[in-house]
Write a protein that holds these residues in place. Structure first.
Motif, PDB file in Angstrom:
ATOM      1  N   GLN A 130      14.661 -11.389  50.269  1.00  0.00           N
ATOM      2  CA  GLN A 130      14.019 -11.391  48.952  1.00  0.00           C
ATOM      3  C   GLN A 130      13.109 -10.176  48.782  1.00  0.00           C
ATOM      4  OE1 GLN A 130      12.112 -15.229  48.962  1.00  0.00           O
ATOM      5  NE2 GLN A 130      13.910 -16.281  48.108  1.00  0.00           N
ATOM      6  N   ARG A 131      12.400  -9.810  49.863  1.00  0.00           N
ATOM      7  CA  ARG A 131      11.524  -8.647  49.785  1.00  0.00           C
ATOM      8  C   ARG A 131      12.337  -7.363  49.579  1.00  0.00           C
ATOM      9  NH1 ARG A 131       9.078  -9.665  53.912  1.00  0.00           N
ATOM     10  NH2 ARG A 131      10.191  -8.395  55.437  1.00  0.00           N
ATOM     11  N   LEU A 132      13.445  -7.234  50.318  1.00  0.00           N
ATOM     12  CA  LEU A 132      14.302  -6.054  50.163  1.00  0.00           C
ATOM     13  C   LEU A 132      14.902  -5.998  48.758  1.00  0.00           C
ATOM     14  CD1 LEU A 132      16.165  -5.971  53.600  1.00  0.00           C
ATOM     15  CD2 LEU A 132      14.433  -4.365  52.775  1.00  0.00           C
ATOM     16  N   GLN A 133      15.302  -7.147  48.246  1.00  0.00           N
ATOM     17  CA  GLN A 133      15.878  -7.182  46.902  1.00  0.00           C
ATOM     18  C   GLN A 133      14.843  -6.770  45.862  1.00  0.00           C
ATOM     19  OE1 GLN A 133      17.537 -10.971  45.868  1.00  0.00           O
ATOM     20  NE2 GLN A 133      18.549 -10.216  44.029  1.00  0.00           N
ATOM     21  N   ALA A 134      13.598  -7.233  46.022  1.00  0.00           N
ATOM     22  CA  ALA A 134      12.536  -6.863  45.080  1.00  0.00           C
ATOM     23  C   ALA A 134      12.235  -5.367  45.162  1.00  0.00           C
ATOM     24  CB  ALA A 134      11.271  -7.677  45.381  1.00  0.00           C
ATOM     25  N   GLU A 135      12.195  -4.822  46.387  1.00  0.00           N
ATOM     26  CA  GLU A 135      11.948  -3.391  46.551  1.00  0.00           C
ATOM     27  C   GLU A 135      13.057  -2.569  45.905  1.00  0.00           C
ATOM     28  OE1 GLU A 135      11.481  -2.760  50.705  1.00  0.00           O
ATOM     29  OE2 GLU A 135       9.470  -3.648  50.801  1.00  0.00           O
ATOM     30  N   TYR A 136      14.305  -3.004  46.083  1.00  0.00           N
ATOM     31  CA  TYR A 136      15.427  -2.270  45.503  1.00  0.00           C
ATOM     32  C   TYR A 136      15.386  -2.341  43.975  1.00  0.00           C
ATOM     33  CZ  TYR A 136      20.197  -0.912  44.353  1.00  0.00           C
ATOM     34  OH  TYR A 136      21.301  -0.303  43.814  1.00  0.00           O
ATOM     35  N   SER A 137      15.042  -3.520  43.448  1.00  0.00           N
ATOM     36  CA  SER A 137      14.946  -3.665  41.998  1.00  0.00           C
ATOM     37  C   SER A 137      13.852  -2.759  41.434  1.00  0.00           C
ATOM     38  CB  SER A 137      14.658  -5.124  41.642  1.00  0.00           C
ATOM     39  OG  SER A 137      14.509  -5.280  40.248  1.00  0.00           O
ATOM     40  N   ASN A 138      12.697  -2.709  42.112  1.00  0.00           N
ATOM     41  CA  ASN A 138      11.611  -1.825  41.669  1.00  0.00           C
ATOM     42  C   ASN A 138      12.025  -0.369  41.756  1.00  0.00           C
ATOM     43  OD1 ASN A 138       9.933  -3.997  41.172  1.00  0.00           O
ATOM     44  ND2 ASN A 138       9.014  -3.958  43.206  1.00  0.00           N
ATOM     45  N   ALA A 144      15.428 -27.374  68.238  1.00  0.00           N
ATOM     46  CA  ALA A 144      16.388 -26.326  67.899  1.00  0.00           C
ATOM     47  C   ALA A 144      16.558 -26.219  66.387  1.00  0.00           C
ATOM     48  CB  ALA A 144      17.732 -26.612  68.567  1.00  0.00           C
ATOM     49  N   SER A 145      16.584 -27.365  65.701  1.00  0.00           N
ATOM     50  CA  SER A 145      16.720 -27.362  64.243  1.00  0.00           C
ATOM     51  C   SER A 145      15.510 -26.713  63.583  1.00  0.00           C
ATOM     52  CB  SER A 145      16.896 -28.797  63.730  1.00  0.00           C
ATOM     53  OG  SER A 145      18.069 -29.376  64.246  1.00  0.00           O
ATOM     54  N   ILE A 146      14.307 -27.020  64.102  1.00  0.00           N
ATOM     55  CA  ILE A 146      13.085 -26.425  63.549  1.00  0.00           C
ATOM     56  C   ILE A 146      13.094 -24.918  63.746  1.00  0.00           C
ATOM     57  CG2 ILE A 146      10.579 -26.297  63.837  1.00  0.00           C
ATOM     58  CD1 ILE A 146      10.639 -29.299  64.493  1.00  0.00           C
ATOM     59  N   GLU A 147      13.486 -24.479  64.935  1.00  0.00           N
ATOM     60  CA  GLU A 147      13.540 -23.044  65.209  1.00  0.00           C
ATOM     61  C   GLU A 147      14.558 -22.353  64.300  1.00  0.00           C
ATOM     62  OE1 GLU A 147      14.253 -19.954  68.959  1.00  0.00           O
ATOM     63  OE2 GLU A 147      14.364 -22.130  69.253  1.00  0.00           O
ATOM     64  N   LEU A 148      15.710 -22.988  64.105  1.00  0.00           N
ATOM     65  CA  LEU A 148      16.742 -22.421  63.236  1.00  0.00           C
ATOM     66  C   LEU A 148      16.252 -22.346  61.792  1.00  0.00           C
ATOM     67  CD1 LEU A 148      19.648 -21.404  62.993  1.00  0.00           C
ATOM     68  CD2 LEU A 148      20.370 -23.765  62.613  1.00  0.00           C
ATOM     69  N   ALA A 149      15.556 -23.391  61.329  1.00  0.00           N
ATOM     70  CA  ALA A 149      15.027 -23.392  59.965  1.00  0.00           C
ATOM     71  C   ALA A 149      13.973 -22.301  59.795  1.00  0.00           C
ATOM     72  CB  ALA A 149      14.437 -24.766  59.637  1.00  0.00           C
ATOM     73  N   THR A 150      13.145 -22.097  60.826  1.00  0.00           N
ATOM     74  CA  THR A 150      12.131 -21.044  60.766  1.00  0.00           C
ATOM     75  C   THR A 150      12.772 -19.669  60.676  1.00  0.00           C
ATOM     76  OG1 THR A 150      10.606 -22.416  62.056  1.00  0.00           O
ATOM     77  CG2 THR A 150      10.137 -20.052  61.945  1.00  0.00           C
ATOM     78  N   GLN A 151      13.785 -19.431  61.503  1.00  0.00           N
ATOM     79  CA  GLN A 151      14.484 -18.146  61.451  1.00  0.00           C
ATOM     80  C   GLN A 151      15.160 -17.934  60.105  1.00  0.00           C
ATOM     81  OE1 GLN A 151      17.165 -18.093  64.781  1.00  0.00           O
ATOM     82  NE2 GLN A 151      15.541 -17.828  66.305  1.00  0.00           N
ATOM     83  N   LEU A 152      15.747 -18.994  59.547  1.00  0.00           N
ATOM     84  CA  LEU A 152      16.399 -18.884  58.248  1.00  0.00           C
ATOM     85  C   LEU A 152      15.387 -18.538  57.155  1.00  0.00           C
ATOM     86  CD1 LEU A 152      18.926 -19.194  56.492  1.00  0.00           C
ATOM     87  CD2 LEU A 152      18.425 -21.643  56.328  1.00  0.00           C
ATOM     88  N   ALA A 153      14.221 -19.161  57.212  1.00  0.00           N
ATOM     89  CA  ALA A 153      13.173 -18.881  56.219  1.00  0.00           C
ATOM     90  C   ALA A 153      12.703 -17.430  56.330  1.00  0.00           C
ATOM     91  CB  ALA A 153      11.998 -19.839  56.406  1.00  0.00           C
ATOM     92  N   GLU A 154      12.562 -16.938  57.570  1.00  0.00           N
ATOM     93  CA  GLU A 154      12.134 -15.547  57.762  1.00  0.00           C
ATOM     94  C   GLU A 154      13.178 -14.580  57.220  1.00  0.00           C
ATOM     95  OE1 GLU A 154      11.450 -15.212  61.926  1.00  0.00           O
ATOM     96  OE2 GLU A 154       9.515 -16.251  61.884  1.00  0.00           O
ATOM     97  N   ARG A 155      14.458 -14.846  57.515  1.00  0.00           N
ATOM     98  CA  ARG A 155      15.521 -13.954  57.036  1.00  0.00           C
ATOM     99  C   ARG A 155      15.606 -13.987  55.505  1.00  0.00           C
ATOM    100  NH1 ARG A 155      14.596 -13.397  61.462  1.00  0.00           N
ATOM    101  NH2 ARG A 155      15.950 -13.041  63.277  1.00  0.00           N
ATOM    102  N   THR A 156      15.424 -15.191  54.934  1.00  0.00           N
ATOM    103  CA  THR A 156      15.461 -15.305  53.476  1.00  0.00           C
ATOM    104  C   THR A 156      14.320 -14.523  52.838  1.00  0.00           C
ATOM    105  OG1 THR A 156      16.469 -17.508  53.656  1.00  0.00           O
ATOM    106  CG2 THR A 156      15.448 -16.925  51.544  1.00  0.00           C
TER     107      THR A 156
END
Length: 204
Positions: free
Chosen positions: A72-80, A56-68
């Protein structure tokens, strides 16, 4: 014939659950065995629970990494996007200012000619000074001075001659000043150019 002889019934199983061995008189260790078995079962259950928790911890960490990564991608797109909008806004403003100033260049030429002939006096002088100050605030500047090297990227040669007084193509007269905004040339300086004298032709 007994039932055991004809095989119709199985031999009964007898379990001795007495805690004291009747032969030796010592306490049997069945309780310890049961405790050991119970401990093994509890340890197995704890291991299973720990494994499930780790998964469960591994799955939660994976989901957190994906959301992060998504954030970050959305923030970079908005900055551009913001940079692109700001760049376009500046470009549009510069284009508009350049268009207005380009229309005023003939007026500035007339003011310059009047100044050269001593006709820039009275109220007309004040108006011309105000106009030149306003265009200067918008970034308009003149260029082109007598004696500077000829540069075809910013000079337009209207006259050409040879002179012993120069060692390279040189602007000997400024017929009409050039104008620029920043690094952008609105109009090249129109000049008379002199080059070094041609070498004398060999009579032989």
């Amino acid at each position: 014939m007994s039932t055991r002889e004809n095989g119709s019934e199985e031999e009964p199983v007898i379990r001795d659950n007495r805690k004291i061995d009747p032969e030796t008189g010592q306490v049997r260790e069945t309780g310890q065995a049961e405790t050991t078995g119970q401990n093994d079962r509890e340890q197995a259950a704890d291991t299973s629970s720990s494994l499930a928790s780790d998964l469960a911890s591994i799955e939660l960490a994976t989901q957190l990494a994906e959301r992060t990564a998504d954030l970050q991608r959305l923030q970079a797109e908005y900055s551009n996007y913001r940079k692109r909008v700001e760049r376009d806004r500046v470009a549009v403003r510069e284009q508009a200012v350049a268009g207005v100033l380009a229309e005023l260049l003939p007026v500035l030429d007339d003011i310059g000619r009047a100044r050269d002939h001593g006709e820039l006096t009275g109220g007309f002088a004040k108006v011309s000074e105000s106009l030149e100050a306003a265009t200067g605030k918008l970034g308009l500047s003149t260029f082109g001075t007598k004696g500077e090297p000829f540069d075809p990227t910013v000079h337009e040669a209207l006259m050409h001659s040879y002179s012993p007084d120069v060692t390279e193509p040189t602007c000997v007269e400024i017929l009409q000043p050039g104008y620029r905004i920043g690094e952008r040339v609105l109009r090249p300086a129109r000049v008379a150019v002199a080059e070094p004298e041609e070498p004398a032709a060999d009579d032989n």
